[in-house]
Design an enzyme around this catalytic site. Structure first.
Site, mmCIF file in Angstrom:
data_model
loop_
_atom_site.group_PDB
_atom_site.id
_atom_site.type_symbol
_atom_site.label_atom_id
_atom_site.label_comp_id
_atom_site.label_asym_id
_atom_site.label_seq_id
_atom_site.Cartn_x
_atom_site.Cartn_y
_atom_site.Cartn_z
ATOM 1 N N GLU A 154 -30.434 -17.778 -33.010
ATOM 2 C CA GLU A 154 -30.402 -19.134 -32.456
ATOM 3 C C GLU A 154 -31.244 -19.985 -33.398
ATOM 4 O OE1 GLU A 154 -31.867 -19.493 -28.358
ATOM 5 O OE2 GLU A 154 -32.727 -21.424 -28.931
ATOM 6 N N LYS A 189 -30.463 -20.143 -19.394
ATOM 7 C CA LYS A 189 -31.718 -19.810 -20.048
ATOM 8 C C LYS A 189 -32.841 -20.076 -19.050
ATOM 9 C CE LYS A 189 -34.625 -21.588 -23.778
ATOM 10 N NZ LYS A 189 -34.670 -22.080 -25.156
ATOM 11 N N ARG A 247 -34.922 -28.188 -34.631
ATOM 12 C CA ARG A 247 -36.244 -28.831 -34.664
ATOM 13 C C ARG A 247 -36.581 -29.263 -36.072
ATOM 14 N NH1 ARG A 247 -39.563 -24.356 -31.087
ATOM 15 N NH2 ARG A 247 -37.860 -24.105 -29.623
HETATM 16 C C1 3PG Z 1 -39.226 -21.616 -28.447
HETATM 17 O O1 3PG Z 1 -39.158 -22.622 -27.782
HETATM 18 O O2 3PG Z 1 -39.695 -21.611 -29.583
HETATM 19 C C2 3PG Z 1 -38.662 -20.397 -27.867
HETATM 20 O O3 3PG Z 1 -38.701 -20.456 -26.512
HETATM 21 C C3 3PG Z 1 -39.339 -19.182 -28.365
HETATM 22 O O4 3PG Z 1 -40.521 -18.993 -27.690
HETATM 23 P P1 3PG Z 1 -41.514 -17.907 -28.250
HETATM 24 O O5 3PG Z 1 -42.001 -18.389 -29.596
HETATM 25 O O6 3PG Z 1 -42.626 -17.862 -27.220
HETATM 26 O O7 3PG Z 1 -40.788 -16.605 -28.356
#
Ligand code: 3PG
Length: 243
Positions: free
Chosen positions: A72, A160, A76
């Site tokens: 995924e 999710k 960002r």
């Molecule tokens: C995120 O928003 O970066 C994801 O939810 C991943 O979260 P994590 O870095 O706690 O695994």
């Protein structure tokens, strides 16, 4: 595990058109179910932030070598769409989706780049309905029953759960799943090799999202060997938990 309701077929059309639309919709529904089933079959979905587009290929290679043919890629960073394109062009067998999708414009960019599924941190009805109208598999984020109800109303079977650890972890998932029979979750946020067994051990959890094997500092330092190693460990762990 999958039910007909995941995709709704309702068209008020003349008979022939209606039949054609039904057949097309049924094929689309099957395709969507296959995409999601394949994704969730991995047990773990690596959540990736790619800051430099030249990191996309070595990262995809590390994931593939580690045994995880999915990712995924979060919207960002400016190069997210390019990264998705590079990954899907070079590894067509890899299931690459877009994460942190906050607008319909990002849905379009992700899909054009080759993303096979869309993930959002929250439940944005506009984004969800847009994906549904375009037959794009979508996994919107929820953290409350009110939000889950929005997904259920649209026939979604997998949502999710975000941010998983901070929003109550597995006990919250179980409590939310109780009234919504058949609904399952992809918890993401705060998941790692330690708590993965607890989450994946629940039949309410379809798969877990997480960044622990693809941490930003590892990508930035070019430590793709370490990413491969952590990915392999995650894959072994999933096998152990799921048998
Ligand atoms: C995120 O928003 O970066 C994801 O939810 C991943 O979260 P994590 O870095 O706690 O695994």
């Amino acid at each position: 595990m999958w039910t007909e309701e995941y995709w709704h077929i309702s068209e008020n059309s003349p008979e022939d058109d209606g039949r054609r639309l039904c057949i097309t919709a049924k094929k689309e529904k099957t395709r969507i179910m296959n995409v999601l089933e394949e994704l969730l079959g991995f047990g773990v979905v690596p959540v990736v932030v790619i800051k430099r587009k030249e990191d996309a290929l070595p990262l995809a290679e590390a994931l593939m070598k580690g045994g995880l043919k999915c990712a995924e890629v979060t919207f960002r960073t400016d190069c997210a769409a390019e990264a998705i394109k590079e990954m899907t062009d070079s590894f067509p067998e890899m299931l690459v989706g877009a994460g942190t999708v906050l607008s319909t414009e990002q849905v379009d960019r992700a899909f054009e780049a080759g993303a096979k599924f869309i993930v959002s941190p929250g439940f944005d009805p506009e984004v969800v309905d847009y994906c549904l109208s375009k037959d794009i598999p979508v996994l919107p984020g929820v953290a409350t029953p009110t939000e889950a109800a929005q997904g259920v109303k649209r026939g979604l079977k997998i949502l999710k759960f975000f941010p998983a650890e901070q929003a109550g972890g597995l006990p919250m998932i179980k409590a939310m799943a109780a009234p919504y029979v058949g609904l399952r979750f992809m918890p993401t946020g705060g998941i790692n090799a330690k708590n993965l067994p607890e989450y994946l051990g629940s039949d309410k959890v379809a798969a877990c999202g997480g960044s622990w094997m693809v941490k930003g500092d590892l990508i930035e330092a070019g430590e793709f060997g370490r990413i491969e190693e952590l990915t392999r460990e995650a894959v072994e762990l999933v096998k152990k938990i799921r048998g």
